[in-house]
Design a protein around this motif. Structure first.
Motif, mmCIF file in Angstrom:
data_model
loop_
_atom_site.group_PDB
_atom_site.id
_atom_site.type_symbol
_atom_site.label_atom_id
_atom_site.label_comp_id
_atom_site.label_asym_id
_atom_site.label_seq_id
_atom_site.Cartn_x
_atom_site.Cartn_y
_atom_site.Cartn_z
ATOM 1 N N LYS A 200 0.836 -1.208 0.000
ATOM 2 C CA LYS A 200 0.000 0.000 0.000
ATOM 3 C C LYS A 200 0.874 1.263 0.000
ATOM 4 C CE LYS A 200 -3.910 2.048 2.329
ATOM 5 N NZ LYS A 200 -5.088 1.853 3.121
ATOM 6 N N LEU A 201 1.912 1.258 0.825
ATOM 7 C CA LEU A 201 2.797 2.427 0.922
ATOM 8 C C LEU A 201 3.540 2.663 -0.402
ATOM 9 C CD1 LEU A 201 4.189 1.641 4.480
ATOM 10 C CD2 LEU A 201 2.948 3.728 3.872
ATOM 11 N N ALA A 202 4.034 1.576 -1.019
ATOM 12 C CA ALA A 202 4.822 1.726 -2.257
ATOM 13 C C ALA A 202 3.952 2.254 -3.398
ATOM 14 C CB ALA A 202 5.455 0.388 -2.636
ATOM 15 N N ILE A 203 2.759 1.664 -3.558
ATOM 16 C CA ILE A 203 1.877 2.097 -4.667
ATOM 17 C C ILE A 203 1.475 3.559 -4.471
ATOM 18 C CG2 ILE A 203 -0.390 1.756 -5.776
ATOM 19 C CD1 ILE A 203 0.955 -0.727 -6.305
ATOM 20 N N ALA A 204 1.062 3.893 -3.237
ATOM 21 C CA ALA A 204 0.608 5.272 -2.980
ATOM 22 C C ALA A 204 1.749 6.258 -3.199
ATOM 23 C CB ALA A 204 0.063 5.381 -1.554
ATOM 24 N N THR A 205 2.974 5.837 -2.916
ATOM 25 C CA THR A 205 4.126 6.723 -3.104
ATOM 26 C C THR A 205 4.354 7.000 -4.594
ATOM 27 O OG1 THR A 205 5.116 5.915 -1.082
ATOM 28 C CG2 THR A 205 6.602 6.976 -2.640
#
Ligand SMILES: NC(=O)c1ccc[n+]([C@@H]2O[C@H](COP(=O)([O-])OP(=O)(O)OC[C@H]3O[C@@H](n4cnc5c(N)ncnc54)[C@H](OP(=O)(O)O)[C@@H]3O)[C@@H](O)[C@H]2O)c1
Length: 271
Positions: A200-205
């Protein structure tokens, strides 16, 4: 638009274009697909309501636009087979590498546009580089723009050789982004996050930084420097990347894709 549009090949990219075109208000009755695979034909008809054909027929001669959405290695024989029936059409090729000189010689036709789309076309967020031969007039260009806009953004190129650079940058580019996401997720997990959290963190970044760059008047190096205070965490990471030579490595990777696009033009374009 009341021109009949025939897709030769009904695979991934044709499906992305058809779904986008229908979302943009194209009439499904004006779109036909020539596709040898039974399952692909059934899927296209049931999901999108377009008429599919397993073999050539009179529908080809009625096409105002023929969109070639087949693999580069199938291109030569398909164009030669269908040459006589598609003389009056405007032609759009989405095949990587195959040059318009080859296509025009196989088809005996000069009204040819080449497009290099990318996979976000599947959700209407692609970007395509476009190149038109001299015989393509402004009405033809507008028609192509309407079709290609159904998969996202586009830009016209002055020289056909630039399409190989587009292939290396945005054509293959989504895979580079997925590769970085994979590496960031794996590392996040090794630092103690769950896979779901790291994902979730990587995609949103990626989405957030991409949107920030798109909406900002500042170039990416300024945006980067703004979050890189000396002695801080981002500075530590970027310094490590600079020491490892990540920029030249990425450049070498893109040149490998560029060389391959040029080779494919030679490999599949023999006249
Ligand atoms: N996917 C992308 O994001 C993308 C991006 C940029 C460019 N492109 C280009 O788009 C082209 C198509 O890619 P794709 O991913 O859509 O491939 P794909 O999913 O394999 O679709 C091609 C389809 O065309 C069919 N076909 C083969 N020969 C044919 C013929 N003579 N007449 C009619 N249909 C024929 C194939 O059937 P069989 O499987 O039975 O052979 C297959 O169903 C390629 O040239 C690629 O370089 C794709």
């Amino acid at each position: 638009m009341n021109q009949r549009i025939v897709f030769v090949g009904g695979g991934n990219i044709a499906t992305a274009m058809i779904s986008g075109m229908l979302r943009q208000g194209f009439d499904a009755h004006l779109i036909e697909v020539l596709e040898p695979d039974t399952e692909a034909r059934a899927r296209l008809t049931s999901e999108w309501g377009v008429v599919c054909h397993s073999a050539e027929g009179p529908f080809l001669a009625q096409a105002g636009v023929v969109i070639w959405a087949i693999k580069p290695q199938s291109f030569r024989s398909a164009t030669i087979d269908l040459r006589a029936q598609t003389q009056k059409a405007l032609h759009l090729s989405v095949a990587a590498g195959v040059r318009s000189d080859s296509i025009s010689s196989w088809l005996g036709n000069e009204r040819i546009v080449r497009a290099m789309p990318n996979t976000p076309a599947l959700i209407g967020k692609g970007i395509s580089g476009l190149f038109a031969r001299a015989a393509v007039d402004s009405n033809d260009r507008q028609l192509i723009e309407r079709i290609v806009a159904s998969t996202g953004e586009y830009l016209w190129l002055e020289s056909e050789s630039q399409l190989d650079a587009v292939t290396a940058l945005s054509g293959s580019g989504p895979a580079y982004v997925f590769y970085f996401i994979e590496a960031m997720v794996t590392t996040g997990v090794s630092m103690g996050l769950t896979h779901a959290q790291a994902y979730k963190l990587a995609i949103a970044t990626f989405v957030g930084a991409g949107e920030l760059a798109r909406n900002s008047n500042e170039p990416p190096d300024v945006l980067r420097q703004r979050v890189t205070s000396k002695g801080g965490t981002t500075h530590a990471a970027i310094s490590s990347m600079e020491e490892s030579g990540i920029k030249p490595l990425l450049s070498a990777a893109m040149f490998a894709a560029h060389r391959r696009a040029q080779e494919m033009g030679d490999e599949f374009g023999s006249i």
